[in-house]
Design a protein around this motif. Structure first.
Motif, PDB file in Angstrom:
ATOM      1  N   LYS A  81       0.845  -1.202   0.000  1.00 13.50           N
ATOM      2  CA  LYS A  81       0.000   0.000   0.000  1.00 13.50           C
ATOM      3  C   LYS A  81       0.876   1.246   0.000  1.00 13.50           C
ATOM      4  CE  LYS A  81      -4.061  -2.129   2.070  1.00 13.50           C
ATOM      5  NZ  LYS A  81      -5.130  -2.016   3.098  1.00 13.50           N
ATOM      6  N   PHE A  82       0.269   2.348  -0.454  1.00  6.89           N
ATOM      7  CA  PHE A  82       1.032   3.567  -0.672  1.00  6.89           C
ATOM      8  C   PHE A  82       0.316   4.786  -0.094  1.00  6.89           C
ATOM      9  CE2 PHE A  82       2.437   0.601  -3.806  1.00  6.89           C
ATOM     10  CZ  PHE A  82       3.772   0.889  -4.045  1.00  6.89           C
ATOM     11  N   TYR A  83       1.107   5.706   0.422  1.00  8.92           N
ATOM     12  CA  TYR A  83       0.628   7.054   0.678  1.00  8.92           C
ATOM     13  C   TYR A  83       0.823   7.866  -0.611  1.00  8.92           C
ATOM     14  CZ  TYR A  83       1.494   5.664   5.547  1.00  8.92           C
ATOM     15  OH  TYR A  83       1.514   5.008   6.751  1.00  8.92           O
ATOM     16  N   ALA A  84       0.193   9.024  -0.672  1.00  5.83           N
ATOM     17  CA  ALA A  84       0.475   9.984  -1.740  1.00  5.83           C
ATOM     18  C   ALA A  84       0.722  11.339  -1.103  1.00  5.83           C
ATOM     19  CB  ALA A  84      -0.694  10.068  -2.714  1.00  5.83           C
ATOM     20  N   LEU A  85       1.613  12.115  -1.713  1.00  5.54           N
ATOM     21  CA  LEU A  85       1.775  13.498  -1.292  1.00  5.54           C
ATOM     22  C   LEU A  85       0.615  14.308  -1.875  1.00  5.54           C
ATOM     23  CD1 LEU A  85       5.607  14.011  -1.852  1.00  5.54           C
ATOM     24  CD2 LEU A  85       4.419  13.062   0.129  1.00  5.54           C
ATOM     25  N   PRO A  86       0.037  15.223  -1.117  1.00  8.50           N
ATOM     26  CA  PRO A  86      -1.189  15.896  -1.582  1.00  8.50           C
ATOM     27  C   PRO A  86      -0.923  16.828  -2.755  1.00  8.50           C
ATOM     28  CG  PRO A  86      -0.389  16.915   0.426  1.00  8.50           C
ATOM     29  CD  PRO A  86       0.461  15.700   0.211  1.00  8.50           C
ATOM     30  N   GLN A  87      -1.732  16.692  -3.801  1.00  4.64           N
ATOM     31  CA  GLN A  87      -1.669  17.644  -4.908  1.00  4.64           C
ATOM     32  C   GLN A  87      -2.115  19.024  -4.449  1.00  4.64           C
ATOM     33  OE1 GLN A  87      -3.342  16.332  -8.632  1.00  4.64           O
ATOM     34  NE2 GLN A  87      -2.850  14.190  -8.215  1.00  4.64           N
ATOM     35  N   ALA A  88      -2.972  19.065  -3.451  1.00  2.28           N
ATOM     36  CA  ALA A  88      -3.450  20.278  -2.781  1.00  2.28           C
ATOM     37  C   ALA A  88      -4.184  19.806  -1.538  1.00  2.28           C
ATOM     38  CB  ALA A  88      -4.376  21.081  -3.697  1.00  2.28           C
ATOM     39  N   PRO A  89      -4.410  20.696  -0.566  1.00  2.00           N
ATOM     40  CA  PRO A  89      -5.174  20.277   0.625  1.00  2.00           C
ATOM     41  C   PRO A  89      -6.680  20.257   0.359  1.00  2.00           C
ATOM     42  CG  PRO A  89      -3.710  22.141   1.080  1.00  2.00           C
ATOM     43  CD  PRO A  89      -3.820  22.022  -0.397  1.00  2.00           C
ATOM     44  N   GLN A  90      -7.084  20.057  -0.878  1.00  2.00           N
ATOM     45  CA  GLN A  90      -8.479  20.245  -1.290  1.00  2.00           C
ATOM     46  C   GLN A  90      -9.469  19.495  -0.402  1.00  2.00           C
ATOM     47  OE1 GLN A  90      -9.654  22.303  -3.921  1.00  2.00           O
ATOM     48  NE2 GLN A  90     -11.521  21.887  -2.809  1.00  2.00           N
ATOM     49  N   GLN A  91      -9.292  18.191  -0.270  1.00  2.00           N
ATOM     50  CA  GLN A  91     -10.263  17.428   0.502  1.00  2.00           C
ATOM     51  C   GLN A  91     -10.189  17.780   1.988  1.00  2.00           C
ATOM     52  OE1 GLN A  91     -11.109  13.273  -0.653  1.00  2.00           O
ATOM     53  NE2 GLN A  91      -9.315  13.451  -1.989  1.00  2.00           N
ATOM     54  N   PHE A  92      -8.979  18.011   2.489  1.00  2.00           N
ATOM     55  CA  PHE A  92      -8.833  18.315   3.911  1.00  2.00           C
ATOM     56  C   PHE A  92      -9.510  19.639   4.262  1.00  2.00           C
ATOM     57  CE2 PHE A  92      -5.203  15.376   3.392  1.00  2.00           C
ATOM     58  CZ  PHE A  92      -5.549  14.461   4.379  1.00  2.00           C
ATOM     59  N   LYS A  93      -9.363  20.637   3.391  1.00  2.00           N
ATOM     60  CA  LYS A  93      -9.964  21.923   3.740  1.00  2.00           C
ATOM     61  C   LYS A  93     -11.481  21.851   3.652  1.00  2.00           C
ATOM     62  CE  LYS A  93      -9.455  24.414  -0.715  1.00  2.00           C
ATOM     63  NZ  LYS A  93      -8.849  25.641  -1.293  1.00  2.00           N
ATOM     64  N   GLN A  94     -12.010  21.025   2.764  1.00  2.00           N
ATOM     65  CA  GLN A  94     -13.460  20.844   2.736  1.00  2.00           C
ATOM     66  C   GLN A  94     -13.930  20.074   3.972  1.00  2.00           C
ATOM     67  OE1 GLN A  94     -13.617  19.971  -1.935  1.00  2.00           O
ATOM     68  NE2 GLN A  94     -15.634  20.311  -1.060  1.00  2.00           N
ATOM     69  N   LEU A  95     -13.134  19.115   4.410  1.00  2.00           N
ATOM     70  CA  LEU A  95     -13.473  18.380   5.635  1.00  2.00           C
ATOM     71  C   LEU A  95     -13.434  19.301   6.853  1.00  2.00           C
ATOM     72  CD1 LEU A  95     -11.536  15.098   4.862  1.00  2.00           C
ATOM     73  CD2 LEU A  95     -14.018  15.315   5.055  1.00  2.00           C
ATOM     74  N   LEU A  96     -12.540  20.296   6.821  1.00  2.00           N
ATOM     75  CA  LEU A  96     -12.524  21.278   7.911  1.00  2.00           C
ATOM     76  C   LEU A  96     -13.816  22.085   7.944  1.00  2.00           C
ATOM     77  CD1 LEU A  96      -8.837  22.590   7.697  1.00  2.00           C
ATOM     78  CD2 LEU A  96      -9.857  21.314   9.589  1.00  2.00           C
ATOM     79  N   MET A  97     -14.364  22.365   6.774  1.00  2.00           N
ATOM     80  CA  MET A  97     -15.644  23.075   6.734  1.00  2.00           C
ATOM     81  C   MET A  97     -16.742  22.217   7.353  1.00  2.00           C
ATOM     82  SD  MET A  97     -14.792  25.973   5.363  1.00  2.00           S
ATOM     83  CE  MET A  97     -13.220  25.729   6.195  1.00  2.00           C
TER      84      MET A  97
END
Length: 582
Positions: A191-207
């Motif tokens: 299994k693999f991690y990925a480096l984020p292309q942008a914090p897109q999903q995380f910032k929406q989850l913060l909302m």
């Protein structure tokens, strides 16, 4: 008190005359006059001249210190003789008479290039020895300015009530428009991690979590090819998101931040906000680009229908775009424009010149019926002495080519006002487009809210649906994309269905986000202006690499650190990876 210095090299002044001081820095230059040796000592803050006594041992020692070594000098400050005053530096009225000099770090290798020289140095050599390149004033000042800009951006966001939150660097891979950088897991074989292309999903989850207004200076990682305005691998954004916000709320929040930053850190004129909003279709037609340079006054018009009534076969049934300029061009100018046109793939570049009596002169005049020539004058708003250029191709290519011709004409005719920054918003992007297989696909960010919501998705032709997506553009460079987010699971499912994706696809590729939206997500919107591009514009740098401390080259290589590089078999074994290099 530091054992290395009492003052930095910019602090020595007439107020210090007669005082004993100690400075440390790099030896920039050595001037040996036989009985005396003068050295310019440079630190991060400035330059101070120091001079030896007439003692032969002092002279001999100082004259043999390798340039760019680091030294410490202790001595008495004195006024320079009038004929030796250097008005180019802050400390040019004084010098230090050396009482003690110590080499702290001796240079033992030959310099690969001169520091603070006007001689051009190959970029690969500069990047290989970046730690030396950063000693150059221009690059050092760019990095200092970058730090100040980041601090200022932070302060403005905090003043508006945004909360700075760091989001993860190791995350899951998801389809977000570019290739991921993958990191194999030691604890979870295969299994693999990925480096984020942008914090897109995380910032929406913060909302969804109730963080009302978020921001961070965010690192983003995309395995993309480099351009002058795009760094391969890693770049930074002023990432922000707002709850209970629409498109206009985002504009009101970010416009003063951008305007204030460009005003504070540049002497150029900055166009006042609110910035103009240009619909995508209008931008494509008038400027041949969705990132138009508004400093260029030239406007593109469509003459496709007009030329279908003429007899010039290369234009019939094609998309024809035209650009009007004031004045008749020389033969040499037309030849150079034709050369440029062919270099970008055009078969030619038609033109007409308007004569004193409002008749035309040019290669295609004879193909325009006399009864239609007045119509052309009206359609293109042509006056005497104007010249009009024509671009014809299929619609997609005509857009691209006309944009390039507009830019080239603007440059060659010196029409672009380089003394200012002009911003605009590009809005009303299409939600969908046809892909290379002629199938419906997302045009922009798939998580954008469609204008009209569910009703638009169920009643309109997908190609007619617009999205709440927006780009901010400065002087022809896209600083950022943003959108009002699609926070409604049912609308999201329908939007993806139109592009050929199932609900299961969303759940598989974006499990956290889709799951979170089942728990009462607030409407939210955001944007993420590119910090590197902003600084590139403010410093008038030719490439984005000149505003990044340790950039990769255009082939995504770190020549200084040797990355990417080989790793040992043991390291690969630890993360359960076996290489299969053909």
């Amino acid at each position: 008190m530091s054992i290395y210095r009492t003052h930095t090299c910019d602090e020595i002044s007439l107020d210090d005359v007669g005082k004993k001081v100690k400075i440390s820095g790099f030896v920039q230059t050595i001037r040996d006059f036989g009985g005396l040796v003068f050295l310019d000592i440079r630190d991060m803050y400035g330059i101070t001249q120091v001079v030896t006594s007439a003692d032969k041992s002092d002279v001999d020692f100082a004259s043999h210190i390798p340039v760019e070594s680091t030294i410490s000098v202790e001595g008495i400050v004195r006024k320079r003789a009038p004929e030796t005053v250097n008005e180019k530096i802050k400390t040019g009225l004084v010098e230090i008479a050396i009482e003690n000099i110590e080499v702290l770090g001796k240079r033992t290798k030959n310099l690969p290039f001169e520091i603070n020289s006007n001689v051009d140095v190959r970029e690969d050599l500069r990047l290989q020895y970046r730690f030396l390149d950063l000693r150059n004033d221009k690059l050092k000042n760019n990095i200092i300015l970058r730090a100040k800009i980041l601090q200022y951006l932070r302060s403005q966001m905090i003043e508006q009530g945004f909360l700075e939150v760091q989001t993860p660097i190791l995350t899951s891979s998801s389809p977000e428009g570019a290739r991921d950088y993958l990191v194999p897991s030691r604890l979870h074989p295969g299994k693999f991690y990925a480096l984020p292309q942008a914090p897109q999903q995380f910032k929406q989850l913060l909302m969804v979590s109730g963080i009302d207004k978020y921001f961070q200076i965010a690192p983003c990682f995309r395995d993309e090819d480099a351009r002058a305005d795009r760094a391969p691998g890693e770049f930074y954004q002023l990432d922000m998101e707002m709850s209970f916000a629409n498109q206009e709320d985002v504009f009101k929040a970010i416009e003063p931040v951008i305007y204030n930053t460009f005003t504070k850190f540049s002497s150029k004129q900055v166009a006042q906000y609110p910035f103009p909003c240009i619909p995508y279709k209008e931008a494509i037609l008038k400027y041949g680009s969705d990132k138009p340079d508004l400093r260029n006054p030239l406007i593109i018009i469509d003459l496709s229908e007009f030329f279908n009534k003429c007899t010039f076969k290369p234009f019939i049934g094609r998309t024809v775009r035209a650009i009007k300029v004031s004045g008749h061009m020389s033969k040499g100018f037309h030849e150079k424009m034709l050369e440029f046109a062919t270099s970008i793939g055009m078969g030619g570049l038609g033109y007409l010149e308007v004569q004193e009596d409002l008749t035309f002169k040019g290669p295609i005049d004879k193909f325009i019926p006399n009864e239609l020539k007045g119509k052309l004058l009206s359609l293109a708003d042509l006056q005497k002495d104007d010249t009009i250029f024509f671009i014809a191709d299929n619609e997609k290519r005509a857009v691209e080519l006309s944009g390039q011709i507009r830019t080239e004409l603007g440059k060659r005719l010196n029409l672009i006002d380089t003394s200012m920054f002009k911003f605009c918003w590009i809005v009303d992007f299409p939600m969908y487009e046809l892909d290379e297989r002629n199938k419906i696909a997302f045009n922009h960010n798939p998580f954008s809210m469609p204008q009209g919501g569910m009703e638009a998705l169920t009643t309109k032709n997908p190609l007619d649906i617009l999205a709440y997506q927006y780009d901010i553009v400065c002087n022809g460079i896209e600083l950022s994309s943003g959108a009002v987010r699609n926070h409604d699971p049912e609308i999201m499912i329908k939007a993806f269905e139109l592009a050929g994706y199932s609900k299961e696809h969303i759940e598989e590729k974006f499990p956290a986000l889709f799951n979170a939206f089942q728990f009462g997500a607030p409407p939210h919107a955001g944007i993420a202006p590119g910090v590197d591009r902003m600084i590139m514009l403010l410093t008038e740098s030719e490439t984005i690499r000149d505003v990044i401390a340790f950039p990769m080259n255009s082939k995504a290589q770190d020549l200084m650190m040797g990355a990417p590089g080989n790793v040992s078999k043991e390291q690969l074994r630890d993360v359960h990876v076996r290489l299969d290099i053909k």
